[in-house]
Design an enzyme around this catalytic site. Structure first.
Site, mmCIF file in Angstrom:
data_model
loop_
_atom_site.group_PDB
_atom_site.id
_atom_site.type_symbol
_atom_site.label_atom_id
_atom_site.label_comp_id
_atom_site.label_asym_id
_atom_site.label_seq_id
_atom_site.Cartn_x
_atom_site.Cartn_y
_atom_site.Cartn_z
ATOM 1 C CG ASP A 261 -2.173 0.941 1.085
ATOM 2 O OD1 ASP A 261 -2.077 1.684 -0.166
ATOM 3 O OD2 ASP A 261 -3.200 0.720 1.652
HETATM 4 C C1 NOJ Z 1 -3.854 4.094 0.287
HETATM 5 C C2 NOJ Z 1 -5.175 3.346 0.468
HETATM 6 O O1 NOJ Z 1 -5.228 2.365 1.501
HETATM 7 C C3 NOJ Z 1 -5.488 2.284 -0.567
HETATM 8 O O2 NOJ Z 1 -6.433 1.671 -0.679
HETATM 9 C C4 NOJ Z 1 -5.088 3.052 -2.129
HETATM 10 O O3 NOJ Z 1 -5.451 2.222 -3.256
HETATM 11 C C5 NOJ Z 1 -3.711 3.649 -2.197
HETATM 12 N N1 NOJ Z 1 -3.543 4.588 -0.989
HETATM 13 C C6 NOJ Z 1 -3.326 4.322 -3.539
HETATM 14 O O4 NOJ Z 1 -4.132 5.535 -3.492
#
Ligand code: NOJ
Length: 734
Positions: A261
């Site tokens: 993530d």
């Molecule tokens: C953080 C989030 O937790 C995730 O779900 C998302 O896809 C990413 N950022 C990218 O924006």
């Protein structure tokens, strides 16, 4: 390219070039943008940018084409970039938020929504979406329940698989994008409902309740998986070798690319399992994380780690190969631009067909919680209706994840009503702000303009309007930025300003319908006392206005069922219908069960349970009949009920099947959803609804951690929500 050609390409690449394929950076780096937030100062060089194999948050056919062209020309092997973005509930045409989509109990509809999103995004040059989110949720305080399809593993699995099919179809074909399943694993269970907080799950609960929905998406062929921010058993997922290699890959059979993530590799440092970004990079690559989203760890440290002999280059090769394979699956080596084309964008984005699909999905996601004295549907031209509230003429109806949409494209409830109804019968007033002046909102993705409203004037105008109306529809709810990432809440009630509006209107007119806009279940105790009808609209998307106008006036009947219970109060959380029995089960008799598992000062059960939702008509359901009472392995039992429309309009009922394993080697849930069917019936019409029960539906992780069924007695419930007592019993033969 075939596998041999990919291998040859890999063999020609330098270590730096291979590492480059494992790095994802935000597209705005290319525009000289600045880095803020947890990503911090990454300290990347021009060379890192030249080699980074993926960009996120870049959209637009012209932009992605230009970037791709420039990048490939400069890349030593002319390897194409892969563009990834968060296309969560639509791209430019926005569908209801995923929690609302869960309430449709209709995987085909959800698949269609994902496919619309894929077509639009693909035309804008997107290759991968960070969706579906298959996280199981049980705590409405957590803002991201909005992005989940709810509290049930079985329903979530069906919806996650449907989204994967909708996005990906056949990835070689036009109008498709790859899905990225997230957040592996257990992100939906943060302590206290606080985003990014720790997760404590027993191995059994993880496997029994949390992993199945991810597994369903993997079985549907999802191309990528994303690690979660949280710890499991005190190990952050992004460094969890057991979770990623033994469980995700070996046990669950995932062989695609694994991405961290945002910044999660770097966050191994504040987690306190890595001393610095170098150690973080080592832990993550050893855990099998192929791509580092935005942290500097891989770009800045993997090379030295290999040169110092701390990381085996084989790991880099494996990960690089997975990224090349993904690019190949998408056909990027043959056509690095895929569908990106300005003309396609012009033709597809927000086209009539897509708007219609979004409206249809919204109509089927609304949940009618209460409808007394025939408050709904409203009678066109026959009664004076005052539409009051900050969501009556509000364009922010798409939820906080619709980051590529334009709010100006949203049709408000007022716009839609003005088009649909005659002016003389309807009136409109804002009545209050959305948020209290001292309400907290952390800006995320899109900022909402400051509300400028003379509050006292707006309130008195609304009261006068309510006084003169036959009925009042109050469009209330939570601020869009109150649900989604980093948007946990400690209280689930309406903001004070909206509560005041409700209180004051209720003094002058009791014929109140509340239409609730929200990204999570809220505390509706007071609302249900003052409103005769409650319709949950969620964040319904671009066509939310027309969908609501049609529903309120009975052009279609609500048919959604709650994919997550509305608690009686926030203190009950976490909450889920498929709980264990406990040694002191409580069945609802507060006086008799002094020592039952309950509260002394408030109800034990939610205000509106999982699976609940009314229609404008009513349905009856006959007692359950079974074609046999003993189930043999390899055989099936048919359970049947007859459902009848006992009301005055056509409606759709979702008939739900729950099963309880009465005695197990470990404690089993009081009931679990095992199937559902939707039937549309005209007034007076009836239909038989059947379910096949087979042995595999009864399996669970037993006392020895084997996934088996155990012979013995089972109870089966069929009805209109998770509290049905319409029951039959059968035995699974040894
Ligand atoms: C953080 C989030 O937790 C995730 O779900 C998302 O896809 C990413 N950022 C990218 O924006």
């Amino acid at each position: 390219m075939n596998q041999q050609q990919l291998k040859e390409l890999l063999a020609q690449m330098s270590l730096e070039e291979k590492i480059g394929q494992l790095v994802q950076l935000p597209g705005y780096f290319q525009n000289g943008g600045t880095i803020t937030g947890p990503a911090g100062d990454l300290g990347l060089t021009q060379e890192d940018l030249r080699l980074a194999g993926s960009y996120l948050s870049v959209i637009g056919a012209e932009k992605t084409r230009a970037l791709q062209e420039e990048y490939m020309a400069a890349h030593p092997h002319h390897i194409p970039l892969i563009f990834m973005d968060d296309i969560i509930n639509g791209y430019r045409t926005v569908f209801p938020v995923p929690l609302a989509q869960g309430c449709t109990f209709n995987p085909d509809l959800v698949q269609q929504g994902a496919s619309v999103a894929a077509k639009e995004a693909a035309a804008s040059g997107v290759h991968v979406t960070f969706s579906p989110m298959a996280d199981l949720v049980r705590d409405a305080r957590w803002g991201r329940v909005m992005e989940s399809t709810g509290e049930d593993a079985y329903l979530n699995g069906l919806m996650a698989a449907a989204m994967v099919r909708g996005y990906q179809g056949d990835l070689k074909k036009k109008g498709t994008i790859a899905g990225c399943l997230k957040h592996f694993a257990g992100y939906g269970a943060p302590e206290g409902g606080r985003d990014y907080a720790n997760v404590e799950l027993s191995l059994r609960t993880l496997k029994e309740d949390y992993l199945p929905a991810y597994k369903a998406a993997i079985d549907a062929g999802v191309a990528m998986v994303m690690t979660s921010f949280n710890t499991l058993d005190r190990v952050p997922s992004t460094a969890n070798k057991w979770l990623m290699r033994d469980i995700l890959r070996d046990e669950m059979g995932f062989d695609g690319a694994l991405i961290s993530d945002w910044g999660a590799v770097g966050e191994l440092v504040p987690h306190g399992v890595a001393a610095d970004f170098a150690q973080a990079a080592q832990l993550a690559i050893e855990a099998g994380v192929d791509m580092d989203m935005v942290s500097p760890s891989y770009a800045k440290h993997l090379k030295t780690l290999v040169e110092e002999g701390k990381v085996d280059e084989k790991l880099i090769d494996e990960s690089c190969m997975r990224m090349l394979e993904l690019k190949n699956k998408l056909g990027l080596f043959e056509n690095p631009f895929r569908d990106a084309a300005k003309e396609e964008e012009d033709a597809l984005l927000l086209c009539e067909e897509h708007r219609k699909a979004a409206q249809d999905c919204a109509e089927k996601s609304f949940v009618l919680l209460k409808n007394e004295e025939n408050m709904l549907p409203l009678r066109s031209g026959q009664e004076k209706v005052a539409f009051i509230g900050p969501f009556v003429n509000n364009k922010f109806l798409c939820g906080s994840w619709a980051i590529f949409s334009d709010d100006q494209d949203t049709v408000t409830l007022k716009d839609a009503l003005e088009k649909q109804e005659s002016d003389s019968c309807i009136s409109f007033a804002a009545g209050s702000r959305v948020m209290d002046r001292d309400g907290v909102v952390q800006g995320f993705q899109k900022q909402i303009p400051e509300e400028t409203l003379d509050e006292e004037f707006a309130l008195s105008q609304a009261i006068e309007m309510a006084r003169g109306a036959d009925k009042v529809v109050l469009a209330l709810g939570e601020h869009r930025e109150f649900s989604g990432e980093a948007s946990s809440r400690g209280s689930l009630t309406l903001p004070r300003c909206q509560q005041r509006l409700l209180d004051e209107v209720a003094k002058v007119n009791q014929n109140i319908t509340v239409v609730l806009f929200c990204g999570r279940p809220m505390d509706l105790r007071d609302v249900q006392n003052k409103a005769k009808a409650i319709l949950v609209a969620w964040f319904p998307g671009t066509e939310g206005g027309p969908a609501l106008a049609r529903t309120l006036y009975g052009h279609c009947a609500p048919q959604g069922k709650l994919s997550m219970a509305f608690p009686w109060s926030v203190s009950q959380l976490p909450l889920h219908y498929n709980q264990l029995s406990t040694g002191r089960p409580f069945h609802g008799d507060y006086k008799a069960a002094r020592f039952g598992s309950k509260y002394q000062d408030m109800p034990r059960f939610p205000l509106y349970p999982f699976g609940f939702g009314l229609s404008y008509t009513t349905f009856s359901c006959s007692p359950v009949t079974l074609n046999k009472a003993v189930l043999k392995k390899g055989d099936a039992i048919t359970a049947a009920v007859t459902v009848k429309n006992t009301g005055h309009c056509t409606g759709t009922e979702t008939v739900q099947l729950y099963i309880r394993d009465v005695v197990g080697s470990v404690a089993r849930p009081v009931r679990e959803l095992k199937g559902f069917r939707q039937v549309t019936l005209r007034p007076g019409e009836e239909k038989e609804v059947c379910f096949e029960i087979t042995e595999d539906m009864l399996r669970f992780w037993d006392i020895h951690m084997n996934y088996v069924s155990e012979p013995g007695e089972f109870h089966l419930f069929i009805g209109s929500d998770s509290t049905t007592e319409n029951k039959a019993a059968f035995t699974l033969e040894a």
